[in-house]
Design an enzyme around this catalytic site. Structure first.
Site, PDB file in Angstrom:
ATOM      1  N   THR A 214       0.705  -1.233  -0.020  1.00  0.00           N
ATOM      2  CA  THR A 214      -0.074   0.124  -0.088  1.00  0.00           C
ATOM      3  C   THR A 214       1.073   1.153   0.036  1.00  0.00           C
ATOM      4  O   THR A 214       2.165   1.069   0.479  1.00  0.00           O
ATOM      5  CB  THR A 214      -0.862   0.044   1.220  1.00  0.00           C
ATOM      6  OG1 THR A 214      -1.949  -0.726   1.200  1.00  0.00           O
ATOM      7  CG2 THR A 214      -1.323   1.266   1.494  1.00  0.00           C
ATOM      8  N   ARG A 242     -13.607  -7.995  -2.054  1.00  0.00           N
ATOM      9  CA  ARG A 242     -13.021  -7.596  -0.973  1.00  0.00           C
ATOM     10  C   ARG A 242     -12.534  -6.312  -0.858  1.00  0.00           C
ATOM     11  O   ARG A 242     -11.809  -5.953  -1.765  1.00  0.00           O
ATOM     12  CB  ARG A 242     -12.003  -8.771  -0.727  1.00  0.00           C
ATOM     13  CG  ARG A 242     -11.038  -8.580   0.524  1.00  0.00           C
ATOM     14  CD  ARG A 242      -9.820  -7.818   0.122  1.00  0.00           C
ATOM     15  NE  ARG A 242      -8.834  -7.600   1.569  1.00  0.00           N
ATOM     16  CZ  ARG A 242      -7.800  -6.911   2.060  1.00  0.00           C
ATOM     17  NH1 ARG A 242      -7.438  -5.800   1.038  1.00  0.00           N
ATOM     18  NH2 ARG A 242      -7.349  -6.867   2.957  1.00  0.00           N
ATOM     19  N   GLY A 244     -10.070  -3.859   1.697  1.00  0.00           N
ATOM     20  CA  GLY A 244      -9.344  -3.699   3.110  1.00  0.00           C
ATOM     21  C   GLY A 244      -9.567  -2.586   3.776  1.00  0.00           C
ATOM     22  O   GLY A 244     -10.716  -1.802   3.820  1.00  0.00           O
ATOM     23  N   ASP A 245      -8.530  -2.392   4.849  1.00  0.00           N
ATOM     24  CA  ASP A 245      -8.612  -1.048   5.761  1.00  0.00           C
ATOM     25  C   ASP A 245      -8.338  -0.012   5.049  1.00  0.00           C
ATOM     26  O   ASP A 245      -8.624   1.147   5.608  1.00  0.00           O
ATOM     27  CB  ASP A 245      -7.654  -1.276   6.756  1.00  0.00           C
ATOM     28  CG  ASP A 245      -6.266  -1.366   6.117  1.00  0.00           C
ATOM     29  OD1 ASP A 245      -6.080  -2.176   5.358  1.00  0.00           O
ATOM     30  OD2 ASP A 245      -5.609  -0.868   6.587  1.00  0.00           O
ATOM     31  N   THR A 265      -0.594   0.469   6.731  1.00  0.00           N
ATOM     32  CA  THR A 265      -0.248  -0.730   5.955  1.00  0.00           C
ATOM     33  C   THR A 265      -0.105  -1.793   6.412  1.00  0.00           C
ATOM     34  O   THR A 265       0.580  -2.166   7.651  1.00  0.00           O
ATOM     35  CB  THR A 265       1.017  -0.493   5.027  1.00  0.00           C
ATOM     36  OG1 THR A 265       1.291  -1.484   4.329  1.00  0.00           O
ATOM     37  CG2 THR A 265       2.108   0.249   5.823  1.00  0.00           C
ATOM     38  N   GLY A 266      -0.780  -2.752   6.107  1.00  0.00           N
ATOM     39  CA  GLY A 266      -0.676  -4.116   6.426  1.00  0.00           C
ATOM     40  C   GLY A 266      -1.978  -5.072   6.204  1.00  0.00           C
ATOM     41  O   GLY A 266      -2.633  -4.790   5.429  1.00  0.00           O
ATOM     42  N   GLY A 268      -4.991  -5.999   5.968  1.00  0.00           N
ATOM     43  CA  GLY A 268      -6.430  -5.065   6.213  1.00  0.00           C
ATOM     44  C   GLY A 268      -7.429  -5.699   7.224  1.00  0.00           C
ATOM     45  O   GLY A 268      -8.031  -4.824   7.834  1.00  0.00           O
TER      46      GLY A 268
HETATM   47  N1  ASP Z   1      -4.039  -2.826   4.072  1.00  0.00           N
HETATM   48  C1  ASP Z   1      -4.065  -3.054   2.532  1.00  0.00           C
HETATM   49  C2  ASP Z   1      -5.196  -4.249   2.444  1.00  0.00           C
HETATM   50  O1  ASP Z   1      -5.652  -4.707   3.380  1.00  0.00           O
HETATM   51  C3  ASP Z   1      -2.786  -3.756   2.284  1.00  0.00           C
HETATM   52  C4  ASP Z   1      -1.726  -3.223   2.990  1.00  0.00           C
HETATM   53  O2  ASP Z   1      -1.807  -2.139   3.247  1.00  0.00           O
HETATM   54  O3  ASP Z   1      -0.611  -3.759   2.729  1.00  0.00           O
HETATM   55  O4  ASP Z   1      -5.791  -3.940   1.468  1.00  0.00           O
END
Ligand code: ASP
Length: 349
Positions: A214, A242, A244-245, A265-266, A268
């Protein structure tokens, strides 16, 4: 009686007022290009240099806007556009592939002065999703628009729709094929288990690298306003629409001048359930914690033990910056009017 200043002090004051005594209002920016399985031995020196240069370009462009008196919103959108336009990062060009081999992108933005926010989810034909999120914030009466409707709104704002193919890259396509093969294997191994657990098992079989990536930025301008923005292609091989966050205000993005601004970032699903960005700022606001302490608590003490991999970038109205992550690495950079440019990729940077 009013105390008189000695004559020499009075003579010196105007000079001081222009330099030492007149403190420059703080301004600062931090960016990220995603957290995950980012290890030094996976990088050739050339590749590492190219990533560092792109991160530096992004942070410098954002910083220059702040230095010239631009707003935190202008600085962070310009910085994010550079990362969205680069194939290195999972946002815009270089976004990961969905299960049906296309790209669906999410983005959000929030302004700390008045807690205005805008977000788009599942857009397929928007070159720079962060710009559309900003239009949602500034030109619509809503906070979050999704899919076709978001693109319909984009057209009313004069945004050109682009072909989904624009976001194609070979390395992401290969990554999709690897993810599909891994998920198929796990699904087959679980077929016939009680309940319909095979998709779930396949999802859990995927390594972190397929679930993350992200871009984002947080900034403080000379007027004391902070802002945060996040843009992503989401998770490799995602299906069923889907989301994400990243487009979820409070989870992937949050900004409030009374506490802090965060871009996450992570993985989600964890960031949504743990309301990560807002939780960090709540700890600052209600518990009086520093952004460093609040970020550390949520990323390392709350998320890590439950398997929530990722990181955040945080800024406050004093220009403090914190960049915690619980993964092997996180693409990141920062610069403020009192600190030199910092660029990091690995834990040891
Ligand atoms: N958070 C993002 C998601 O889950 C992916 C990411 O930030 O690495 O879509």
């Amino acid at each position: 009686m009013k105390k008189m200043l000695p004559l020499f002090t009075c003579l010196l004051l105007p000079a001081f007022a222009n330099s030492t005594l007149a403190q420059e209002a703080p301004f600062a920016i931090a960016i990220h290009g995603g957290a995950g399985t980012i290890e030094k031995d996976r990088f050739s020196p050339e590749k590492e240099a190219a990533y560092r240069a792109k991160l530096q370009e992004s942070v410098e462009v954002g910083y220059a806007i702040l230095e010239q008196g631009g707003t935190s919103l202008d600085a962070l959108t310009a910085a994010i556009n550079i990362l969205e336009n680069s194939p290195f990062f999972n946002a815009g060009k270089g976004a990961v592939y969905t299960h049906d081999e296309s790209h669906e992108m999410d983005a959000s933005i929030m302004y700390g002065e008045n807690r205005q926010a805008g977000a788009v989810a599942g857009v397929k034909h928007i070159e720079n999703p962060i710009n559309l999120a900003r239009l949602v914030m500034e030109k619509s009466v809503h906070v979050m628009l999704s899919g076709d409707g978001a693109e319909e709104f984009a057209k009313t704002q004069g945004v050109n729709l682009v072909a989904n193919k624009l976001f194609d890259t070979e390395h992401r396509y290969k990554s999709l094929q690897r993810a599909k093969a891994k998920m198929k294997k796990a699904e087959e191994a679980n077929r016939g288990q009680k309940g319909n657990k095979d998709y779930q098992a396949a999802h859990f079989a995927l390594d972190t690298e397929y679930k993350v990536g992200t871009v984002g930025a947080v900034a403080l301008d000379k007027y004391g306003n902070i802002a945060a923005g996040t843009s992503t292609g989401g998770m490799t091989n995602k299906r069923y629409g889907r989301i994400g966050d990243s487009p979820v205000i409070g989870a992937g993005t949050f900004a409030d001048n009374a506490s802090c601004a965060v871009s996450a970032t992570g993985h989600g699903e964890y960031f949504i359930r743990y309301n990560v960005a807002a939780d960090i700022c709540a700890r600052v606001k209600y518990q009086g914690k520093s952004i460093e302490q609040a970020g550390k608590e949520v990323i390392h003490d709350v998320l890590f033990p439950i398997g929530g991999t990722g990181g955040v970038i945080i800024i406050d109205t004093q220009g403090n910056i914190s960049l915690p992550f619980n993964t092997k690495g996180m693409y990141r950079a920062s610069k403020s009017n009192t600190t030199a440019t910092y660029v990091g990729i690995f834990k040891e940077d």
